[in-house]
Design a protein around this motif. Structure first.
Motif, PDB file in Angstrom:
ATOM      1  N   GLU A  45      40.142 -59.471   8.511  1.00 41.78           N
ATOM      2  CA  GLU A  45      39.611 -59.846   9.821  1.00 41.78           C
ATOM      3  C   GLU A  45      39.677 -58.664  10.783  1.00 41.78           C
ATOM      4  O   GLU A  45      38.736 -58.440  11.548  1.00 41.78           O
ATOM      5  CB  GLU A  45      40.364 -61.050  10.389  1.00 41.78           C
ATOM      6  CG  GLU A  45      39.989 -62.346   9.711  1.00 41.78           C
ATOM      7  CD  GLU A  45      40.668 -63.556  10.323  1.00 41.78           C
ATOM      8  OE1 GLU A  45      41.154 -63.473  11.482  1.00 41.78           O
ATOM      9  OE2 GLU A  45      40.710 -64.592   9.654  1.00 41.78           O
ATOM     10  N   GLN A  46      40.757 -57.910  10.753  1.00 45.23           N
ATOM     11  CA  GLN A  46      40.888 -56.747  11.616  1.00 45.23           C
ATOM     12  C   GLN A  46      39.840 -55.693  11.254  1.00 45.23           C
ATOM     13  O   GLN A  46      39.231 -55.087  12.132  1.00 45.23           O
ATOM     14  CB  GLN A  46      42.294 -56.149  11.519  1.00 45.23           C
ATOM     15  CG  GLN A  46      42.507 -54.947  12.414  1.00 45.23           C
ATOM     16  CD  GLN A  46      42.323 -55.261  13.887  1.00 45.23           C
ATOM     17  OE1 GLN A  46      42.718 -56.301  14.357  1.00 45.23           O
ATOM     18  NE2 GLN A  46      41.702 -54.354  14.604  1.00 45.23           N
ATOM     19  N   GLU A  47      39.628 -55.496   9.965  1.00 38.44           N
ATOM     20  CA  GLU A  47      38.622 -54.537   9.506  1.00 38.44           C
ATOM     21  C   GLU A  47      37.223 -54.963   9.948  1.00 38.44           C
ATOM     22  O   GLU A  47      36.437 -54.145  10.435  1.00 38.44           O
ATOM     23  CB  GLU A  47      38.685 -54.430   7.983  1.00 38.44           C
ATOM     24  CG  GLU A  47      37.855 -53.333   7.397  1.00 38.44           C
ATOM     25  CD  GLU A  47      38.076 -53.222   5.893  1.00 38.44           C
ATOM     26  OE1 GLU A  47      37.059 -53.038   5.191  1.00 38.44           O
ATOM     27  OE2 GLU A  47      39.225 -53.319   5.434  1.00 38.44           O
ATOM     28  N   ARG A  48      36.913 -56.250   9.805  1.00 41.30           N
ATOM     29  CA  ARG A  48      35.605 -56.760  10.241  1.00 41.30           C
ATOM     30  C   ARG A  48      35.439 -56.620  11.746  1.00 41.30           C
ATOM     31  O   ARG A  48      34.357 -56.301  12.233  1.00 41.30           O
ATOM     32  CB  ARG A  48      35.443 -58.217   9.812  1.00 41.30           C
ATOM     33  CG  ARG A  48      35.221 -58.365   8.333  1.00 41.30           C
ATOM     34  CD  ARG A  48      34.989 -59.807   7.943  1.00 41.30           C
ATOM     35  NE  ARG A  48      34.897 -59.908   6.511  1.00 41.30           N
ATOM     36  CZ  ARG A  48      35.518 -60.825   5.783  1.00 41.30           C
ATOM     37  NH1 ARG A  48      36.263 -61.739   6.379  1.00 41.30           N
ATOM     38  NH2 ARG A  48      35.384 -60.846   4.488  1.00 41.30           N
ATOM     39  N   TRP A  49      36.499 -56.876  12.498  1.00 43.50           N
ATOM     40  CA  TRP A  49      36.429 -56.741  13.950  1.00 43.50           C
ATOM     41  C   TRP A  49      36.141 -55.285  14.325  1.00 43.50           C
ATOM     42  O   TRP A  49      35.317 -55.020  15.199  1.00 43.50           O
ATOM     43  CB  TRP A  49      37.712 -57.228  14.601  1.00 43.50           C
ATOM     44  CG  TRP A  49      37.697 -57.065  16.093  1.00 43.50           C
ATOM     45  CD1 TRP A  49      38.513 -56.284  16.839  1.00 43.50           C
ATOM     46  CD2 TRP A  49      36.816 -57.696  17.014  1.00 43.50           C
ATOM     47  NE1 TRP A  49      38.195 -56.384  18.165  1.00 43.50           N
ATOM     48  CE2 TRP A  49      37.143 -57.248  18.298  1.00 43.50           C
ATOM     49  CE3 TRP A  49      35.755 -58.599  16.876  1.00 43.50           C
ATOM     50  CZ2 TRP A  49      36.466 -57.652  19.449  1.00 43.50           C
ATOM     51  CZ3 TRP A  49      35.080 -59.013  18.023  1.00 43.50           C
ATOM     52  CH2 TRP A  49      35.445 -58.545  19.280  1.00 43.50           C
TER      53      TRP A  49
END
Length: 94
Positions: A45-49
Motif C-alpha cells: 500500500e505504501q509503494e502504491r501510494w
C-alpha cells in the motif's frame, strides 16, 4: 526471538484459538503469520501510494499521454499492426 504482550478482545482471542486449533499450530504461530501478511500488505500500500504521488507530480508537470493514443495502442494489441506503447509528449498543454 522476542516476547511481546498484547491484550486481545475476547472475540479476537476466541477466533485466534479456533484458528490455531484448526491448523494444529500455536497461537503465537498464527499471530506471526497474520502480522507478516499485514506487513507485506502495508508495504504494498505504501509503494502504491508513492507511485500515485509520483504519477500526480508527473501529470502536474505536463508529462501525460493523450487518451486517444492509449486507446489506439490498446486496440492494436493482438493484431499484425500492434503499435508501440505511447509515451508522454513534452510541452503538453492542459
Amino acid at each position: 526471538m522476542s516476547v511481546t504482550t498484547v491484550r486481545l478482545q475476547t472475540e479476537v482471542e476466541e477466533q485466534l484459538e479456533a484458528i490455531a486449533g484448526r491448523l494444529h499450530r500455536s497461537k503465537g504461530w498464527v499471530i506471526n503469520q497474520a502480522l507478516s501478511e499485514y506487513f507485506v500488505k502495508q508495504n504494498l500500500e505504501q509503494e502504491r501510494w508513492q507511485q500515485t504521488l509520483d504519477a500526480m507530480e508527473s501529470a502536474a508537470q505536463g508529462q501525460v499521454v493523450d487518451a486517444s493514443e492509449v486507446h489506439d495502442w490498446l486496440g492494436s494489441w493482438g493484431t499484425d499492426q500492434e503499435l508501440d506503447a505511447p509515451g508522454p509528449k513534452s510541452g503538453y498543454q492542459k
